[in-house]
Design an enzyme around this catalytic site. Structure first.
Site, PDB file in Angstrom:
ATOM      1  N   HIS A  37       6.388  24.536  54.203  1.00 26.59           N
ATOM      2  CA  HIS A  37       6.066  25.525  55.252  1.00 26.59           C
ATOM      3  C   HIS A  37       5.768  24.796  56.565  1.00 26.59           C
ATOM      4  O   HIS A  37       6.204  25.230  57.640  1.00 26.59           O
ATOM      5  CB  HIS A  37       4.830  26.345  54.865  1.00 26.59           C
ATOM      6  CG  HIS A  37       5.012  27.224  53.678  1.00 26.59           C
ATOM      7  ND1 HIS A  37       4.434  26.954  52.465  1.00 26.59           N
ATOM      8  CD2 HIS A  37       5.705  28.373  53.518  1.00 26.59           C
ATOM      9  CE1 HIS A  37       4.756  27.907  51.600  1.00 26.59           C
ATOM     10  NE2 HIS A  37       5.529  28.774  52.207  1.00 26.59           N
ATOM     11  N   GLY A 148      13.287  28.653  54.640  1.00 27.52           N
ATOM     12  CA  GLY A 148      13.703  27.472  53.877  1.00 27.52           C
ATOM     13  C   GLY A 148      14.963  27.782  53.081  1.00 27.52           C
ATOM     14  O   GLY A 148      15.110  28.885  52.549  1.00 27.52           O
ATOM     15  N   GLN A 154      18.162  34.245  49.625  1.00 29.61           N
ATOM     16  CA  GLN A 154      17.273  34.999  50.526  1.00 29.61           C
ATOM     17  C   GLN A 154      17.652  34.743  51.980  1.00 29.61           C
ATOM     18  O   GLN A 154      17.734  35.667  52.798  1.00 29.61           O
ATOM     19  CB  GLN A 154      15.820  34.575  50.278  1.00 29.61           C
ATOM     20  CG  GLN A 154      14.855  35.053  51.345  1.00 29.61           C
ATOM     21  CD  GLN A 154      13.403  34.781  51.008  1.00 29.61           C
ATOM     22  OE1 GLN A 154      12.815  35.508  50.231  1.00 29.61           O
ATOM     23  NE2 GLN A 154      12.818  33.742  51.594  1.00 29.61           N
TER      24      GLN A 154
HETATM   25  O1  PAF Z   1      10.117  33.264  50.923  1.00 30.92           O
HETATM   26  C1  PAF Z   1       9.041  33.879  50.948  1.00 30.92           C
HETATM   27  O2  PAF Z   1       7.956  33.305  50.934  1.00 30.92           O
HETATM   28  C2  PAF Z   1       9.060  35.401  50.957  1.00 30.92           C
HETATM   29  O3  PAF Z   1      10.117  35.888  50.208  1.00 30.92           O
HETATM   30  C3  PAF Z   1       9.071  35.994  52.384  1.00 30.92           C
HETATM   31  C4  PAF Z   1      10.329  35.619  53.133  1.00 30.92           C
HETATM   32  C5  PAF Z   1       7.847  35.525  53.132  1.00 30.92           C
HETATM   33  C6  PAF Z   1       9.014  37.530  52.295  1.00 30.92           C
HETATM   34  O4  PAF Z   1       7.853  37.964  51.645  1.00 30.92           O
END
Ligand code: PAF
Length: 284
Positions: A37, A148, A154
């Site tokens: 992060h 990421g 995603q």
């Molecule tokens: O990747 C994540 O941590 C989650 O899927 C996100 C993008 C914050 C959505 O809740």
């Protein structure tokens, strides 16, 4: 660092920054922040004038209630990390603020990117991700948003979602951050024992072996999959969820390994589900 708990507070601050001509970068998270992060924060801090981080464990994206209940939380540590990184604003909504009256009965989906991988093994997961992203993007109105690539599907889905629904946000994918030994950083790693952490290294080892075999000229996806599967099967602690080699742009399966490729793995180690992937290009 500004701390906001409601969308109204965030919007007000963002409007002020926009009136001053500032560009806003956004990193949505579910907290329990780690070096992966922090790298996303760095990317935002260097590209945008102001960086906003949201911390919200989104119940709508958990298909398994136990997984949601056990999701690790460390808000004090998260805020400390954001502060030390010089994040400008943290948005920390509670469930009632994000979903007044409960999770809404609406289904967001991009079917052509949801035919395999996590979309199949975690039904409802991406619908929940798209829901929360849509709400967060309306509150934050970011110029840039950073994700990421460990969660590769995603990332592709959110990029396509923003493009299709004309969100004025550039979605930026960032490389996976790994431990020295190769384990992709994830908040879920905190739930692995030391011996499970050791076993989990087989995931990145399988991916790297697959990559090197493809680079050596093998074009048969079945053969590469078998070679990678042997690595994962060598541990009795690893239960394979999926192992797929796909076109990295369309997530379609391939007869021959050419072009932009995605090697993607999901496994269970003990109670923990881990995902990882590698992308590579092979000239046509
Ligand atoms: O990747 C994540 O941590 C989650 O899927 C996100 C993008 C914050 C959505 O809740």
């Amino acid at each position: 660092m500004i701390l906001c708990k409601t969308p109204e507070e965030v919007s007000l601050q963002v409007r002020k920054w926009k009136l001053e001509g500032k560009k806003v970068g956004f990193v949505p998270t579910m907290g329990f922040l780690h070096e992966g992060h922090a790298t996303l924060f760095d990317k935002s801090l260097s590209k945008a004038d102001k960086t906003i981080v949201s911390i919200f464990v989104n119940p709508a994206q958990f298909n398994d209630p136990e997984d949601y209940a056990k999701y690790p939380i460390n808000t004090a540590g998260d805020l400390k990390l954001c502060e030390s990184k010089k994040v400008d604003l943290v948005f920390l909504p509670d469930q009632e603020t994000m979903y007044p009256g409960g999770i809404p009965d609406v289904l967001l989906a991009i079917p052509h990117l949801m035919k395999n991988l996590c979309a199949v093994s975690r039904p409802g997961h991406f619908e929940g991700v798209l829901l929360v992203i849509s709400r967060l993007f309306h509150f934050v109105e970011p110029d840039f948003a950073f994700f990421g690539k460990k969660d590769y599907q995603q990332y592709l889905l959110i990029r396509e979602f923003c493009k299709t629904l004309a969100f004025p946000t550039e979605v930026i994918g960032c490389e996976t951050i790994r431990s020295d030994k190769g384990l992709a950083l994830s908040s879920r790693n905190a739930r692995l024992s030391e011996s499970e952490k050791e076993e989990s290294l087989l995931v990145s080892r399988a991916l790297r072996l697959g990559e090197s075999q493809i680079r050596s000229g093998i074009t048969d996806p079945v053969l590469i999959r078998d070679i990678m599967k042997d690595v994962l099967d060598s541990s009795s602690k690893i239960k394979l969820d999926y192992l797929e080699i796909l076109n990295a742009d369309t997530l379609e399966s391939l007869e021959f390994l050419k072009g932009n490729l995605l090697l993607a793995v999901a496994v269970f180690i003990g109670p923990v589900r881990l995902i990882d992937n590698i992308t590579l290009s092979v000239s046509e």
